[in-house]
Design a protein around this motif. Structure first.
Motif, PDB file in Angstrom:
ATOM      1  N   ALA A 162       0.845  -1.187   0.000  1.00 39.02           N
ATOM      2  CA  ALA A 162       0.000   0.000   0.000  1.00 39.02           C
ATOM      3  C   ALA A 162       0.885   1.243   0.000  1.00 39.02           C
ATOM      4  O   ALA A 162       1.895   1.309   0.714  1.00 39.02           O
ATOM      5  N   ALA A 199       0.477   5.512   0.228  1.00 37.76           N
ATOM      6  CA  ALA A 199      -0.422   6.641   0.477  1.00 37.76           C
ATOM      7  C   ALA A 199       0.328   7.950   0.301  1.00 37.76           C
ATOM      8  O   ALA A 199       1.409   8.132   0.864  1.00 37.76           O
ATOM      9  N   PRO A 228      -5.705  -4.608   1.697  1.00 34.65           N
ATOM     10  CA  PRO A 228      -6.391  -3.322   1.499  1.00 34.65           C
ATOM     11  C   PRO A 228      -7.101  -2.805   2.744  1.00 34.65           C
ATOM     12  O   PRO A 228      -7.026  -1.611   3.052  1.00 34.65           O
ATOM     13  N   VAL A 266      -6.316   0.760   4.682  1.00 36.53           N
ATOM     14  CA  VAL A 266      -7.314   1.822   4.848  1.00 36.53           C
ATOM     15  C   VAL A 266      -7.460   2.195   6.316  1.00 36.53           C
ATOM     16  O   VAL A 266      -7.478   3.383   6.677  1.00 36.53           O
ATOM     17  N   LEU A 289      -4.802   6.740  -1.209  1.00 38.63           N
ATOM     18  CA  LEU A 289      -4.212   5.441  -0.890  1.00 38.63           C
ATOM     19  C   LEU A 289      -4.390   4.465  -2.040  1.00 38.63           C
ATOM     20  O   LEU A 289      -5.513   4.247  -2.517  1.00 38.63           O
ATOM     21  N   THR A 290      -3.294   3.903  -2.508  1.00 33.94           N
ATOM     22  CA  THR A 290      -3.353   2.885  -3.544  1.00 33.94           C
ATOM     23  C   THR A 290      -2.763   1.583  -3.020  1.00 33.94           C
ATOM     24  O   THR A 290      -1.881   1.596  -2.152  1.00 33.94           O
ATOM     25  N   HIS A 291      -3.251   0.474  -3.549  1.00 39.46           N
ATOM     26  CA  HIS A 291      -2.793  -0.838  -3.092  1.00 39.46           C
ATOM     27  C   HIS A 291      -2.506  -1.718  -4.299  1.00 39.46           C
ATOM     28  O   HIS A 291      -3.307  -1.794  -5.237  1.00 39.46           O
ATOM     29  N   ALA A 343      -1.583   7.217  -6.474  1.00 39.14           N
ATOM     30  CA  ALA A 343      -1.896   7.782  -5.164  1.00 39.14           C
ATOM     31  C   ALA A 343      -2.217   9.268  -5.280  1.00 39.14           C
ATOM     32  O   ALA A 343      -3.095   9.787  -4.570  1.00 39.14           O
ATOM     33  N   LEU A 364      -5.755   9.832  -6.362  1.00 39.86           N
ATOM     34  CA  LEU A 364      -6.686   9.615  -5.252  1.00 39.86           C
ATOM     35  C   LEU A 364      -6.604  10.745  -4.225  1.00 39.86           C
ATOM     36  O   LEU A 364      -7.613  11.090  -3.595  1.00 39.86           O
ATOM     37  N   TYR A 378      -9.563   6.040  -1.561  1.00 36.79           N
ATOM     38  CA  TYR A 378      -8.951   4.816  -2.068  1.00 36.79           C
ATOM     39  C   TYR A 378      -9.897   4.195  -3.099  1.00 36.79           C
ATOM     40  O   TYR A 378     -11.015   4.685  -3.301  1.00 36.79           O
ATOM     41  N   ARG A 379      -9.457   3.145  -3.762  1.00 41.73           N
ATOM     42  CA  ARG A 379     -10.310   2.455  -4.734  1.00 41.73           C
ATOM     43  C   ARG A 379     -10.701   1.075  -4.222  1.00 41.73           C
ATOM     44  O   ARG A 379      -9.886   0.371  -3.642  1.00 41.73           O
ATOM     45  N   ARG A 380     -11.953   0.733  -4.480  1.00 43.98           N
ATOM     46  CA  ARG A 380     -12.430  -0.618  -4.201  1.00 43.98           C
ATOM     47  C   ARG A 380     -13.341  -1.031  -5.338  1.00 43.98           C
ATOM     48  O   ARG A 380     -14.293  -0.309  -5.667  1.00 43.98           O
TER      49      ARG A 380
END
Length: 281
Positions: A135, A137, A194, A198, A228-230, A248, A251, A265-267
């Motif tokens: 992750a 951020a 993830p 978060v 935040l990217t993962h 990141a 976001l 973040y993305r989900r």
């Protein structure tokens, strides 16, 4: 810091500090040099490191010592092993401190951009397919220019230092904080799924928002926004550190548009806001 060796009259004290040398020196720093020639090499390496940073007096001091050793090496009685090893140990410590300082931000003592780029690329390249993932951020202080404009840069510096302390307060083993530039920082969490990423970022956001900033200036309020990217472990390592940081940054922009003081973040491909789109607050 000044290194001092009283056991040998030819030794001159040297100050250690930040180094920006990017290549390892051509010396065995584990077992120590075998002769005076390698001692000269160590001094020249430290001199080059200081010169790269613009610390000319320190560079000159080490270069002078290297020249003296080179000039006198054939005309003086060799050092006895104990004296020789003491000089080697002092130089090894000086070099280690210089290298560490070169990877740290001078104001906040967090890691700097150079360390971030090197370490993140390495982590991404070494990521295990069966691991949790990495992750990243990107964090920005909200309206920080107003803090500097209203209270001055001395207060602004204290705010930056305190924010770093709060960001690092709850990091898991292996994670680190780096100053990206200005009032932007990056948190890297290796082996983090993830949800853990978060919640870790959301806790950091809350710590900053709820900190007693009035202890610095009455009425002062400081918040952060984060993108935040993962990257999951099964994803092929075809994207480098720069690509992850750009994701990141996108976001982070979404967090700013959402009103600031949030983590975006993305989900499942959609942008989410921690605490609003889930239950981590």
């Amino acid at each position: 810091m000044t290194n001092r060796l009283d056991t040998h009259p030819s030794w001159r004290p040297s100050e250690t500090g930040a180094s920006t040398r990017s290549q390892p020196i051509d010396v065995d720093l584990v077992n120590g040099p075998r002769d005076t020639t390698e001692l000269v090499d160590i001094h020249e390496s430290i001199a080059q490191a200081f010169a790269t940073q613009g610390r000319w007096q320190l560079a000159y001091s080490h270069l002078t010592e290297a020249l003296r050793l080179a000039r006198d090496s054939q005309h003086v009685t060799p050092l006895i092993p104990e004296q020789y090893q003491r000089q080697v140990d002092e130089l090894k410590r000086a070099h280690a401190e210089a290298v560490d300082a070169s990877l740290r931000d001078a104001l906040t003592a967090s890691y700097n951009r150079r360390y971030l780029d090197q370490k993140l690329d390495k982590l991404l390249a070494e990521q295990r397919r069966d691991g949790e993932g990495i992750a990243v951020a990107l964090i920005d202080l909200d309206h920080f220019k107003q803090v500097n404009d209203t209270h001055g840069h001395v207060v602004g510096d204290r705010v930056l230092q305190q924010v770093v302390a709060l960001l690092q307060a709850d990091l898991p083993a292996g994670a680190f904080c780096a100053r990206y530039g200005g009032e932007e920082f990056v948190l890297v969490l290796p082996e983090a799924n993830p949800w853990f990423a978060v919640t870790t970022l959301e806790r950091a956001r809350v710590r900053v928002a709820e900190h007693n900033w009035s202890s610095i200036v009455p009425g002062l309020v400081v918040t952060i926004s984060a993108g935040l990217t993962h990257r999951p472990g099964w994803e092929l390592p075809q994207r480098d550190a720069e690509w992850q940081l750009r994701r990141a940054d996108d976001l982070l922009y979404a967090a700013k548009r959402a009103g600031r003081n949030v983590v975006a973040y993305r989900r499942s491909g959609a942008i989410r806001i921690a605490g609003l789109d889930d239950n981590c607050r």
